[in-house]
Scaffold this motif. Structure first.
Motif, PDB file in Angstrom:
ATOM      1  N   SER A 129      48.956   1.920 -27.211  1.00  0.00           N
ATOM      2  CA  SER A 129      50.209   1.987 -26.659  1.00  0.00           C
ATOM      3  C   SER A 129      50.233   3.073 -25.474  1.00  0.00           C
ATOM      4  CB  SER A 129      51.294   2.813 -27.632  1.00  0.00           C
ATOM      5  OG  SER A 129      50.995   4.279 -28.132  1.00  0.00           O
ATOM      6  N   LYS A 130      51.217   3.692 -25.018  1.00  0.00           N
ATOM      7  CA  LYS A 130      50.978   4.493 -23.893  1.00  0.00           C
ATOM      8  C   LYS A 130      50.004   5.742 -23.972  1.00  0.00           C
ATOM      9  CE  LYS A 130      53.650   6.372 -20.018  1.00  0.00           C
ATOM     10  NZ  LYS A 130      54.967   6.607 -19.584  1.00  0.00           N
ATOM     11  N   TYR A 131      50.292   6.420 -25.030  1.00  0.00           N
ATOM     12  CA  TYR A 131      49.498   7.797 -25.324  1.00  0.00           C
ATOM     13  C   TYR A 131      48.672   7.619 -26.743  1.00  0.00           C
ATOM     14  CZ  TYR A 131      51.880   9.685 -21.292  1.00  0.00           C
ATOM     15  OH  TYR A 131      52.153   9.887 -20.080  1.00  0.00           O
ATOM     16  N   THR A 132      48.537   6.629 -27.569  1.00  0.00           N
ATOM     17  CA  THR A 132      48.193   6.525 -28.566  1.00  0.00           C
ATOM     18  C   THR A 132      47.535   5.247 -28.818  1.00  0.00           C
ATOM     19  OG1 THR A 132      50.010   5.456 -29.687  1.00  0.00           O
ATOM     20  CG2 THR A 132      49.927   7.828 -30.046  1.00  0.00           C
ATOM     21  N   LEU A 133      46.238   5.468 -29.987  1.00  0.00           N
ATOM     22  CA  LEU A 133      45.574   4.357 -30.301  1.00  0.00           C
ATOM     23  C   LEU A 133      45.190   4.316 -31.649  1.00  0.00           C
ATOM     24  CD1 LEU A 133      43.059   2.313 -29.710  1.00  0.00           C
ATOM     25  CD2 LEU A 133      41.748   4.317 -29.365  1.00  0.00           C
ATOM     26  N   PHE A 134      45.711   3.265 -32.154  1.00  0.00           N
ATOM     27  CA  PHE A 134      45.386   2.978 -33.719  1.00  0.00           C
ATOM     28  C   PHE A 134      44.237   1.992 -33.845  1.00  0.00           C
ATOM     29  CE2 PHE A 134      49.848   3.744 -33.169  1.00  0.00           C
ATOM     30  CZ  PHE A 134      50.207   4.422 -34.173  1.00  0.00           C
ATOM     31  N   ILE A 135      43.512   2.324 -34.822  1.00  0.00           N
ATOM     32  CA  ILE A 135      42.542   1.270 -35.468  1.00  0.00           C
ATOM     33  C   ILE A 135      42.938   0.959 -36.774  1.00  0.00           C
ATOM     34  CG2 ILE A 135      40.017   0.953 -36.007  1.00  0.00           C
ATOM     35  CD1 ILE A 135      40.527   1.645 -33.134  1.00  0.00           C
ATOM     36  N   ALA A 136      42.703  -0.572 -36.950  1.00  0.00           N
ATOM     37  CA  ALA A 136      43.436  -1.234 -38.036  1.00  0.00           C
ATOM     38  C   ALA A 136      42.114  -2.314 -38.582  1.00  0.00           C
ATOM     39  CB  ALA A 136      44.526  -1.518 -38.201  1.00  0.00           C
ATOM     40  N   ASP A 137      42.297  -2.740 -39.822  1.00  0.00           N
ATOM     41  CA  ASP A 137      41.267  -3.828 -40.338  1.00  0.00           C
ATOM     42  C   ASP A 137      42.193  -5.205 -40.124  1.00  0.00           C
ATOM     43  OD1 ASP A 137      43.479  -3.892 -42.266  1.00  0.00           O
ATOM     44  OD2 ASP A 137      42.013  -3.267 -43.870  1.00  0.00           O
ATOM     45  N   GLN A 178      45.818  -2.575 -41.983  1.00  0.00           N
ATOM     46  CA  GLN A 178      45.600  -1.460 -42.759  1.00  0.00           C
ATOM     47  C   GLN A 178      45.138  -0.301 -41.879  1.00  0.00           C
ATOM     48  OE1 GLN A 178      46.793  -0.672 -45.840  1.00  0.00           O
ATOM     49  NE2 GLN A 178      47.475  -2.633 -46.488  1.00  0.00           N
ATOM     50  N   GLN A 179      45.976   0.617 -41.439  1.00  0.00           N
ATOM     51  CA  GLN A 179      45.677   1.456 -40.661  1.00  0.00           C
ATOM     52  C   GLN A 179      44.349   2.359 -41.058  1.00  0.00           C
ATOM     53  OE1 GLN A 179      48.520   4.291 -39.206  1.00  0.00           O
ATOM     54  NE2 GLN A 179      47.324   5.783 -38.824  1.00  0.00           N
ATOM     55  N   LEU A 180      43.417   2.580 -40.038  1.00  0.00           N
ATOM     56  CA  LEU A 180      42.006   3.411 -40.484  1.00  0.00           C
ATOM     57  C   LEU A 180      42.125   4.703 -39.609  1.00  0.00           C
ATOM     58  CD1 LEU A 180      39.759   0.354 -40.235  1.00  0.00           C
ATOM     59  CD2 LEU A 180      40.537   1.266 -42.073  1.00  0.00           C
ATOM     60  N   CYS A 181      42.793   4.723 -38.517  1.00  0.00           N
ATOM     61  CA  CYS A 181      42.699   6.053 -37.815  1.00  0.00           C
ATOM     62  C   CYS A 181      43.720   5.995 -36.807  1.00  0.00           C
ATOM     63  CB  CYS A 181      41.286   6.322 -37.510  1.00  0.00           C
ATOM     64  SG  CYS A 181      40.776   5.413 -35.995  1.00  0.00           S
ATOM     65  N   LEU A 182      44.212   7.167 -36.177  1.00  0.00           N
ATOM     66  CA  LEU A 182      45.085   7.337 -35.305  1.00  0.00           C
ATOM     67  C   LEU A 182      44.567   8.285 -34.263  1.00  0.00           C
ATOM     68  CD1 LEU A 182      47.946   6.989 -33.856  1.00  0.00           C
ATOM     69  CD2 LEU A 182      48.663   8.610 -35.404  1.00  0.00           C
ATOM     70  N   ILE A 183      44.475   8.201 -32.799  1.00  0.00           N
ATOM     71  CA  ILE A 183      43.975   8.934 -31.832  1.00  0.00           C
ATOM     72  C   ILE A 183      45.091   8.968 -30.966  1.00  0.00           C
ATOM     73  CG2 ILE A 183      42.136   9.253 -30.053  1.00  0.00           C
ATOM     74  CD1 ILE A 183      40.904   9.135 -32.863  1.00  0.00           C
ATOM     75  N   SER A 184      45.483  10.371 -30.544  1.00  0.00           N
ATOM     76  CA  SER A 184      46.386  10.657 -29.735  1.00  0.00           C
ATOM     77  C   SER A 184      45.896  11.121 -28.454  1.00  0.00           C
ATOM     78  CB  SER A 184      47.703  11.701 -30.315  1.00  0.00           C
ATOM     79  OG  SER A 184      48.220  11.028 -31.456  1.00  0.00           O
ATOM     80  N   GLU A 185      46.333  10.724 -27.288  1.00  0.00           N
ATOM     81  CA  GLU A 185      45.639  11.132 -26.006  1.00  0.00           C
ATOM     82  C   GLU A 185      46.643  11.822 -24.971  1.00  0.00           C
ATOM     83  OE1 GLU A 185      42.790  10.983 -24.889  1.00  0.00           O
ATOM     84  OE2 GLU A 185      41.804   9.644 -26.206  1.00  0.00           O
ATOM     85  N   THR A 186      46.261  12.933 -24.220  1.00  0.00           N
ATOM     86  CA  THR A 186      47.081  13.356 -23.227  1.00  0.00           C
ATOM     87  C   THR A 186      47.572  12.872 -22.084  1.00  0.00           C
ATOM     88  OG1 THR A 186      45.363  14.771 -22.445  1.00  0.00           O
ATOM     89  CG2 THR A 186      46.785  15.600 -24.191  1.00  0.00           C
ATOM     90  N   SER A 187      46.444  11.769 -21.742  1.00  0.00           N
ATOM     91  CA  SER A 187      46.670  10.834 -20.576  1.00  0.00           C
ATOM     92  C   SER A 187      46.841   9.335 -20.869  1.00  0.00           C
ATOM     93  CB  SER A 187      45.528  11.160 -19.610  1.00  0.00           C
ATOM     94  OG  SER A 187      44.299  10.706 -20.222  1.00  0.00           O
ATOM     95  N   ARG A 188      47.162   8.557 -19.974  1.00  0.00           N
ATOM     96  CA  ARG A 188      47.621   7.218 -20.315  1.00  0.00           C
ATOM     97  C   ARG A 188      46.154   6.429 -20.789  1.00  0.00           C
ATOM     98  NH1 ARG A 188      50.976   7.963 -16.068  1.00  0.00           N
ATOM     99  NH2 ARG A 188      53.209   7.809 -16.314  1.00  0.00           N
ATOM    100  N   VAL A 189      46.504   5.702 -21.930  1.00  0.00           N
ATOM    101  CA  VAL A 189      45.452   4.681 -22.430  1.00  0.00           C
ATOM    102  C   VAL A 189      45.544   3.558 -21.516  1.00  0.00           C
ATOM    103  CG1 VAL A 189      44.181   3.621 -24.137  1.00  0.00           C
ATOM    104  CG2 VAL A 189      45.425   5.676 -24.805  1.00  0.00           C
TER     105      VAL A 189
END
Length: 1242
Positions: free
Chosen positions: A521-529, A533-544
Motif C-alpha cells: 500500500s502507500k506506506y505499508t508492506l505485508f508479507i503473507a503466505d 496468512q500474514q507473516l510480517c508487517l513493515i511500515s515506512e515513512t516514505s511511499r512504497v
C-alpha cells in the motif's frame, strides 16, 4: 491531478523548488517563509524576518542560498544551512513582486510595484541596472534559461522582452566598477546596457504573469482579461500564436510544463487548467471549492508542479509516472504506444507490438495505460491485457502466437487485433481464462481468450473494488479494509487478511513459486503466505513504489529514497539509497533490473550480502554462512545485533577485528578464550577486571587468578586462594604482604591460614597489645602471654571467659585447584562449520609445506637458524612492583624460593594453555524468559499484558479495537501483570526470585487475573444496584466489565459469544443509565417524556424495563399524551404477565389498567414526541440523545455505540476508550477476524 503533498497555512504568494534536494519554499502573506521536504512531508525550517507579505522566493542553482522579496521593499538573501539572513538589498520604493536568481551569473532580478525591474549583483551587493519603461506595477520578471534575455509582465497590459547581452559583456570585463552610477541611470530612464527587444501587446487588461519556454522561442502570459496567450518571438518581432480562453476570473499565474508540451495556468476562479500547445485546446481542469489560486512553480528536473492558494499549497503531477509492466522470464512494458520486451540476460530491448490500431492511449484515454498483465500460465501464446482508466475502466486483450518473436527481432511490429472490454480491473486465473470485475462491483465475469463470458460469480461482499491475480483459479479481492482470497472454481472465500490504515492496497507481488506474496500500500508492506496468512508487517515513512522477489527468498522493494529488503521472518534493512525513484522488475543475485520514470530499463548493482546472510542463517545453511563470514563483505552493527538477537553471539565474534569490540562481544556470549586473547592484546585494567568477573562466574580459577595478578588485586587474590584451598600460594601472599609492609593484608592472610602467632605478631607491631594478649589467651599460648604481660606492665585488663573458644581454621574446599564442573555442550554449528573450513585450509597449507620441504630440502616457513624461545613463567614481581621496604633483601630469598613466580601451576595462564572443555565447548546460552515465550506462543492481548509489554499491548488494542485512551485501562494492566508473577524472598537481605504463575489448562501460558466468572458476578451485582436505584455505582461497575473484556482469554467460539453478549449488556445499561441521569436533569416535561420512552427501548432486564415503563406512564399522563401512554400501558401489562414481580411492583398494575381505559377513551396527544415506540424503528445518538438517520450513523469501534456523523473524531462517551467513527476489526476468535459494526440499538 495526482497530489503528492499538501499543506495548510496562510495564503501562499510565492513558490520555488530546489534543484537537487526534495525541498520547496513557500512565501506566505503573513510574512513567513516555510521550507518543506515534500518527499518526507515535513516542515524543515521557518524564516521570519520580513515585515508584511512575502511575494517572491527563489533557490540558487548551486549555492546553499535563496532570495526573497516582500512588501517591506527589501530583498533578503538567506543561507539555509546557517538558518539566517546573510544580507539585504535595498533600492525599490514599493512592493516587490518577484525575485529570481540567474542560472550562471551572480545576479538577482527583482520586479516591483515601483514600475521598475532591477538586476543586482549579490556577491558585491550592488545594483547593476534599473530597467524602466513600464508605466504600472511590474508583476513578475525572469531570466531566460539559456539566452541573455529578461522577461517582464506589468499591469500596463504589456509584456516586455529585454536584451541584457550588453550588461553581461560589460560585467565580464569588470567595467561596471569604474563608471556604473545607479543614481544617474534611475534619473535618466535606465541602463544603456539593457535594451527593450520586444513589447508584446495584446491583453486587454493587466498582465499578471509571463514565462519563457526552456528550449523553444515561446512565451506564455496570463492576465486579468481571463485569457492565456501564447507568443512566438524571433530576432526582429514577437507575435501571438494562440489565445486560450476558459478561465472565469483573473489569471494569476501561467507556466510551461517541465516535461511535456503543455501550458499550466491557475486563476482566481479556483481552478488549475492544462492546455495542449500542439492541439491548442484545454485538456484538463482541476478545481478547489473555496480556495483561489495565486502562484505556480515547476520543478526544473522532475515531473512535479506546485500551486499556491488561499490556505496553503499543493505539490502535484498531471499523470502517473509509474510504467505499466509485467514480468515473466522477460520484462513486458508499455512505452510510446508500443508494448516492448526486454531480455534480462542479453539486455536486448525490442518492440513486441504497437497499440496504434486501437487508438492512442494518450489521446483516447486521457492518460497512459495504468496496468499491463501477461498470462504466465499460457506457454503457447502471448496473452497481454492493457488496462486504462478511460470510461471508468477499459481493457484491450492481445492474443498472438510466440512464433512472432522471430518477426519481432526483424522489426516487424504489426499489432494483432485487440479485443476490447469494459471492467474496473482484470486478472488472469488460468491458461485460457481471465476475470473481470464489473463496474458495479457486484460480480466477477470469467472470460475466455475470445473475450466471451463463460461464467459469472457473485462476490462474497459488496465492497470489493479491485482484484489481483493469486495463481491458478484464485483471486485476491480488495475491500477498503481487507483482502479476501477467493477460489473461482468453487466460488467461495478461502481466507481474508485485514489491512488496516487509510490507504488501500495498491499492488500484490507473488514470489516465483507462489509461496509468498507481498502486499503493497502507500506506506505499508505485508508479507503473507499463499493462503494469505500474514507473516510480517513493515511500515515506512516514505511511499512504497514497487518490489520484486529475489529467488533466494527476500523481497526487494523501493521507496522514494531507498532500495530495501524484507524477509518473511520480518527482518528488513536498507540495501542502498536512491537519488530518484525506480520501479523494480527483477532481482538476480547482486543485480537489480528496474524501469526509471522515463520508462527506460536500467540495471543497478546492489550489495545483497546482508540479506543473503540472514536467509542462509535462517535456513540453517551453515556452509554458506561460513563462506559469507570469510568473505569479509559484511559490515555494520546491524549484522552483529541480528546475530545477538537470534542467539548467534559466537558468530558475531567473527565480524569484529577491533580487539575492544571483540572483547565486549566475547564477554557477552561467555567466550573466555576469545576474551582472554583480546585482553592480552589490550592489556588494560578494565578488560582484566571484566574478564575476571566473567571467568569467576564460569568457575575458571586459572583465568581468574591471571586477571587478578594483572590488576594487582592482592586482597581478592588471597580470598580466591582461600576458597580454593591453595595453601602454598596463600603463604606466599602472606610473605608478599610482609614485604609490602601491609599489616591489614598480613592479618587477613594469617587469619585465612589459621596462623595465630603471625596474627599476634601483627597486632603487637601495630600498637594493639591488648588485642594481641586476648588472642594469645584465647588460644592458650603461654609464652606469648608472658611476653605481652611484660609489655602491658601494670595496666589491668578484663578478660572475658574464653574457656569454650576454638581455633579458627580455613575450610576445606570441595574442589581444590580445579575449575567448576561444566555441562559439556558441543560447539555451535556456525562456529564448528567456520573452524572446520579453517582446519581444511590449514591441512592444505601443511601439505603444501611438505611438498616444499621435499622439493627444496627445507620448509620455507621455518627460520633458518635455531631461535631459543623464552618459556619462562610469569613473574609477579614485574607486574606488582614488589620491593622490600628496606631495600636490602630480596623477598624471594627470605621466603627461601628462587622464583616466587614459578608456582605450582607452572606460570601464567594464556589462551594457548586452555584445557579441553574450554577449547572444545562453550557455555550454554540461557533459555528465553517466560515473558518472551508468552509473546511468541499466544496472540491474545491478555498474554501480552501479562508479559509486561504494555506498549505492544496498547498497539494491539489500538489495531483491534481502535482504543486510543488507555488511562482507564492502566489499573487493569497492572492487575493482569501482578497476577501472572510471584516473588519469593528466600533469605533476608537477598534478591527475591521471580516466578511465573501459569494456567492450569495451558501450562506454557500465564495466569490471567480476570475470568468469565468474575465478570458474571459483577453483572449480577450491577442488576441489583440498578433495581435499588444506585445508578452511579452501577455505571462504574458496568464500565469495569467493559474494561475487563479485552483482557479475557478466549479458547472457543462459545466464549467469544459470551464476550459479545456482555459487551452488548454493558453498552445498553450504560446508555440507559445515562439517559436516566439526563432525564433527571431536564426541566422540560416533554423532553423528560422522550428520554423516558428511549429508556424503555433499551435491551435491559425485564424488571428494569418494567420500572422504566412505570416512569414513562406517569410522565405521559402528566403531559396529557394519552395515545402514547396507552401504548406504554399495553407494553407494561404484557410484560407484567411474563415475569415474576415483587410485591411492591405489583401494586401499580390495577392503576395502570384504569389509566389505560381513560387513555383509550381520549386517544389524543397534547404534545408531539420525536420518538417512535415501534421496536427497531429508532437509532439514538449516545451523545445528543436524539434520533438519527441510518445514513448518518457511525459507531464506536470498541463498544459499538451509535452516534451522529457530527461526532466523528470524538472520544466515545460510553466506553471512554475509542474514537467515534474509526474502523477496527473488533472481537474475533482468530487474529485478523472482524465483526460488523452498528449491531446494537445505541
Amino acid at each position: 491531478m495526482l497530489i503528492k503533498f499538501e499543506t495548510k497555512s496562510n495564503r501562499v504568494k510565492g513558490l520555488a523548488f530546489h534543484h537537487k534536494r526534495p525541498w520547496i519554499l513557500a512565501s506566505l502573506h503573513n510574512g513567513v517563509i516555510q521550507l518543506y521536504d515534500y518527499r518526507m512531508e515535513v516542515l524543515v525550517e521557518k524564516f521570519e524576518e520580513h515585515d508584511g507579505p512575502v511575494r517572491g522566493v527563489d533557490f540558487h542553482f548551486s549555492q546553499p542560498l535563496f532570495v526573497s522579496g516582500g512588501d517591506d521593499y527589501k530583498i533578503k538573501v538567506w543561507n539555509y544551512n546557517l538558518h539566517r539572513c546573510l544580507f539585504q538589498l535595498v533600492g525599490h520604493t514599493d512592493y516587490i513582486r518577484s525575485v529570481k536568481f540567474h542560472h550562471e551569473a551572480p545576479w538577482i532580478l527583482s520586479a516591483s510595484d515601483d514600475q521598475t525591474l532591477r538586476i543586482w549583483n549579490w556577491q558585491n551587493r550592488t545594483c547593476l541596472s534599473v530597467l524602466t519603461g513600464h508605466n504600472h506595477y511590474v508583476m513578475c520578471g525572469e531570466f531566460h534559461p539559456t539566452e541573455d534575455l529578461v522577461l517582464s509582465a506589468s499591469l500596463d497590459e504589456s509584456v516586455r522582452v529585454w536584451d541584457i547581452s550588453g550588461l553581461r559583456k560589460r560585467s565580464s570585463q569588470n567595467l561596471f566598477h569604474q563608471d556604473f552610477r545607479p543614481g544617474a541611470q534611475e534619473l535618466f530612464g535606465g541602463s544603456h546596457d539593457v535594451t527593450v527587444k520586444h513589447i508584446l501587446e495584446g491583453h486587454s487588461r493587466g498582465v499578471n504573469w509571463a514565462c519563457f519556454h526552456k528550449t523553444m522561442p515561446l512565451i506564455v502570459s496570463g492576465a486579468d482579461d481571463r485569457e492565456v496567450k501564447l507568443w512566438r518571438m524571433s530576432e526582429s518581432k514577437a507575435f501571438i500564436v494562440d489565445t486560450m480562453r476558459g478561465h472565469t476570473n483573473n489569471v494569476s499565474c501561467v507556466i510551461f510544463h517541465p516535461k511535456r508540451e503543455l501550458i499550466v495556468s491557475n486563476s482566481e476562479d479556483k481552478s488549475v487548467r492544462v492546455w495542449d500547445i500542439s492541439k491548442q485546446n484545454r485538456t484538463q481542469t482541476f478545481r478547489r471549492v473555496n480556495d483561489r489560486y495565486w502562484i505556480l512553480a515547476a520543478h526544473p528536473k522532475l515531473n512535479l508542479l506546485a500551486a499556491g492558494h488561499d490556505n496553503g499549497f499543493i505539490v502535484f503531477k498531471l499523470e502517473r509516472e509509474r510504467p505499466a509492466y509485467d514480468v515473466f522470464n522477460h520484462l513486458f512494458y508499455y512505452k510510446d504506444r508500443y508494448v516492448r520486451r526486454y531480455d534480462f540476460q542479453s539486455g536486448k530491448d525490442v518492440p513486441l507490438m504497437t497499440t496504434r490500431r486501437v487508438g492512442n492511449f494518450a489521446q483516447n484515454s486521457g492518460s497512459n495505460p495504468r496496468t499491463l498483465l501477461y498470462n504466465s500460465a499460457n506457454t503457447n501464446q502471448h496473452n497481454i491485457i492493457v488496462i486504462t482508466t478511460a470510461d471508468q475502466g477499459t481493457y484491450d486483450l492481445y492474443v498472438f502466437a510466440k512464433s512472432r518473436d522471430r518477426d519481432v527481432d526483424q522489426r516487424t511490429t504489426e499489432s494483432p487485433s485487440p479485443l476490447r472490454g469494459v471492467g474496473k480491473s482484470v486478472a488472469f486465473v488460468s491458461r485460457n481464462r481471465f476475470a473481470v470485475l464489473d463496474r458495479d462491483h457486484l460480480q466477477i465475469s470469467l472470460k475466455n481468450l475470445s473475450n466471451e463470458t463463460k461464467k459469472k460469480l457473485r462476490l462474497p461482499v459488496t465492497t470489493v473494488n479491485h482484484i489481483f491475480p493469486a495463481g491458478m483459479q484464485r483471486l485476491l479481492l480488495r475491500c477498503p479494509d481487507r483482502l479476501i482470497l477467493y477460489d473461482t472454481a468453487t466460488a467461495h472465500q478461502i481466507n481474508e487478511l485485514v489491512t488496516p490504515g487509510r490507504f488501500p492496497v495498491k499492488y500484490v507481488v507473488w514470489s516465483e513459486k507462489h509461496e509468498f506474496c507481498a502486499i503493497l500500500s502507500k506506506y505499508t508492506l505485508f508479507i503473507a503466505d499463499n493462503n494469505l496468512q500474514q507473516l510480517c508487517l513493515i511500515s515506512e515513512t516514505s511511499r512504497v513504489k514497487s518490489g520484486s522477489w529475489d529467488p533466494a527468498g527476500a523481497f526487494i522493494y523501493t521507496t522514494q529514497n531507498h532500495i530495501k529488503y524484507c524477509l518473511p521472518s520480518g527482518e528488513s534493512g536498507i540495501v542502498r539509497t536512491l537519488n530518484v525513484p525506480v520501479y523494480v522488475t527483477m532481482v538476480r543475485g547482486s543485480t537489480m533490473y528496474a524501469l526509471d520514470r522515463e520508462w527506460n530499463p536500467v540495471v543497478i548493482e546492489i550489495e545483497n550480502t546482508e540479506y543473503a546472510f540472514k536467509i542462509a542463517l535462517g535456513s540453517r545453511n551453515y556452509p554458506e554462512v561460513a563462506r559469507i563470514i570469510k568473505s569479509n563483505k559484511l559490515v555494520g552493527e546491524s549484522i552483529i545485533s541480528y546475530l545477538l538477537k537470534n542467539d548467534f553471539a559466537e558468530g558475531a565474534l567473527h565480524f569484529k577485528q577491533d580487539p575492544k569490540t571483540k572483547f565486549s562481544l566475547a564477554i557477552e556470549c561467555g567466550n573466555i578464550e576469545s576474551a582472554l586473547e583480546c585482553a592480552e592484546e589490550l592489556n588494560s585494567t578494565d578488560c582484566w577486571q571484566k574478564l575476571g568477573t566473567e571467568a569467576l562466574r564460569q568457575g575458571l580459577q586459572k583465568v581468574v587468578e591471571n586477571a587478578l595478578v594483572k590488576t594487582g588485586n592482592l586482597e581478592h587474590l588471597s580470598f580466591l586462594y582461600f576458597i580454593t584451598g591453595n595453601l602454598p600460594n596463600m603463604r606466599k601472599m602472606l610473605t608478599i604482604s610482609e614485604c609490602k609492609d601491609d599489616p591489614m593484608s598480613q592479618f587477613h592472610n594469617a587469619l585465612f591460614l589459621g596462623d595465630v602467632e603471625t596474627r599476634i605478631k601483627v597486632l603487637k607491631s601495630t600498637g594493639y597489645p591488648q588485642l594481641a594478649y586476648l588472642t594469645a589467651k584465647t588460644h592458650n599460648l603461654v609464652d606469648q602471654m608472658n611476653e605481652l604481660k611484660q609489655d602491658l606492665g601494670d595496666r589491668e585488663m578484663q578478660i572475658p571467659d574464653v574457656s569454650k573458644a576454638t581455633l579458627l581454621q580455613p575450610p576445606i574446599p570441595i574442589l581444590q585447584n580445579e575449575g567448576w564442573p561444566k555441562l559439556e555442550v558441543p560447539k555451535g554449528v556456525l562456529t564448528a562449520q567456520y573452524f572446520h573450513d579453517l582446519e581444511v585450509e590449514q591441512n592444505i597449507d601443511a601439505k603444501q609445506q611438505e611438498i616444499d620441504r621435499d622439493t627444496l630440502g627445507f620448509n620455507v616457513d621455518e627460520p633458518t637458524e635455531d631461535v631459543e624461545e623464552d618459556d619462562e613463567s610469569w613473574k609477579w614481581g614485574d607486574d606488582m612492583d614488589i620491593t622490600s621496604p628496606k631495600g636490602d633483601k630480596d623477598p624471594d630469598e627470605e621466603a627461601g624460593n628462587s622464583d616466587i613466580g614459578d608456582w605450582s601451576d607452572g606460570g601464567e595462564y594464556s589462551a594457548k594453555d586452555s584445557d579441553g572443555p574450554l577449547d572444545d565447548f562453550f557455555m550454554p546460552n540461557a533459555g528465553p524468559p517466560s515473558r518472551q515465550q508468552w509473546m511468541q506462543n499466544s496472540p491474545p492481548v491478555a498474554d501480552i499484558v501479562a508479559s509486561g509489554s504494555f506498549d505492544i499491548a496498547m498497539v494491539a488494542l489500538n489495531r483491534q479495537f481502535g482504543i486510543v485512551n488507555f488511562d482507564p485501562l492502566k489499573p487493569y494492566f497492572l492487575k493482569v501483570r501482578s497476577c501472572a508473577q510471584i516473588q519469593l524472598q528466600l533469605l533476608p537481605n537477598t534478591t527475591a526470585i521471580e516466578s511465573a504463575l501459569l494456567r492450569s489448562s495451558s501450562p506454557s501460558l500465564p495466569l490471567i487475573g480476570f475470568t468469565f466468572q468474575h465478570c458474571f458476578e459483577i453483572l449480577d451485582a450491577c442488576y441489583k444496584d440498578v433495581t435499588a436505584g444506585k445508578n452511579e455505582k452501577a455505571i462504574a461497575a458496568f464500565k469495569d466489565v467493559l474494561y475487563t473484556l479485552p483482557l479475557l482469554s478466549t479458547d472457543s467460539s462459545e466464549q467469544l459469544k459470551e464476550i459479545l453478549d456482555m459487551l452488548k449488556i454493558c453498552r445498553e445499561y450504560v446508555t440507559a443509565l445515562r439517559l436516566l441521569k439526563q432525564r433527571k436533569q431536564e426541566s422540560d416535561p416533554v423532553k423528560q417524556m422522550e428520554l423516558a420512552c428511549y429508556f424503555t427501548l433499551c435491551s435491559l432486564q425485564p424488571i428494569h424495563i418494567y420500572i422504566g415503563l412505570l416512569h414513562a406512564v406517569k410522565l405521559g399522563r402528566k403531559i396529557e399524551n394519552y395515545r402514547t401512554t396507552a401504548v406504554l400501558c399495553r407494553r407494561l401489562l404484557e410484560l407484567a404477565i411474563s415475569i415474576e414481580l415483587p410485591a411492591n411492583l405489583q401494586k401499580p398494575i390495577r392503576q395502570v389498567k384504569e389509566l389505560l381505559k381513560v387513555c383509550e377513551k381520549k386517544n389524543t396527544d397534547a404534545h408531539e414526541l420525536t420518538v417512535s415506540l415501534r421496536a427497531g424503528s429508532e437509532v439514538l445518538c449516545c451523545s445528543s440523545f436524539q434520533s438519527i438517520a441510518q445514513n448518518k450513523r457511525i459507531s464506536c469501534p470498541y463498544c459499538d455505540s451509535n452516534f451522529d456523523a457530527d461526532c466523528h473524531g470524538r472520544l466515545c462517551l460510553t466506553c471512554n476508550l475509542s474514537i467515534i467513527g474509526n474502523q477496527a476489526p473488533g472481537f474475533s476468535q482468530k487474529a485478523g477476524g472482524g465483526r460488523s459494526g452498528g449491531s446494537g440499538r445505541w
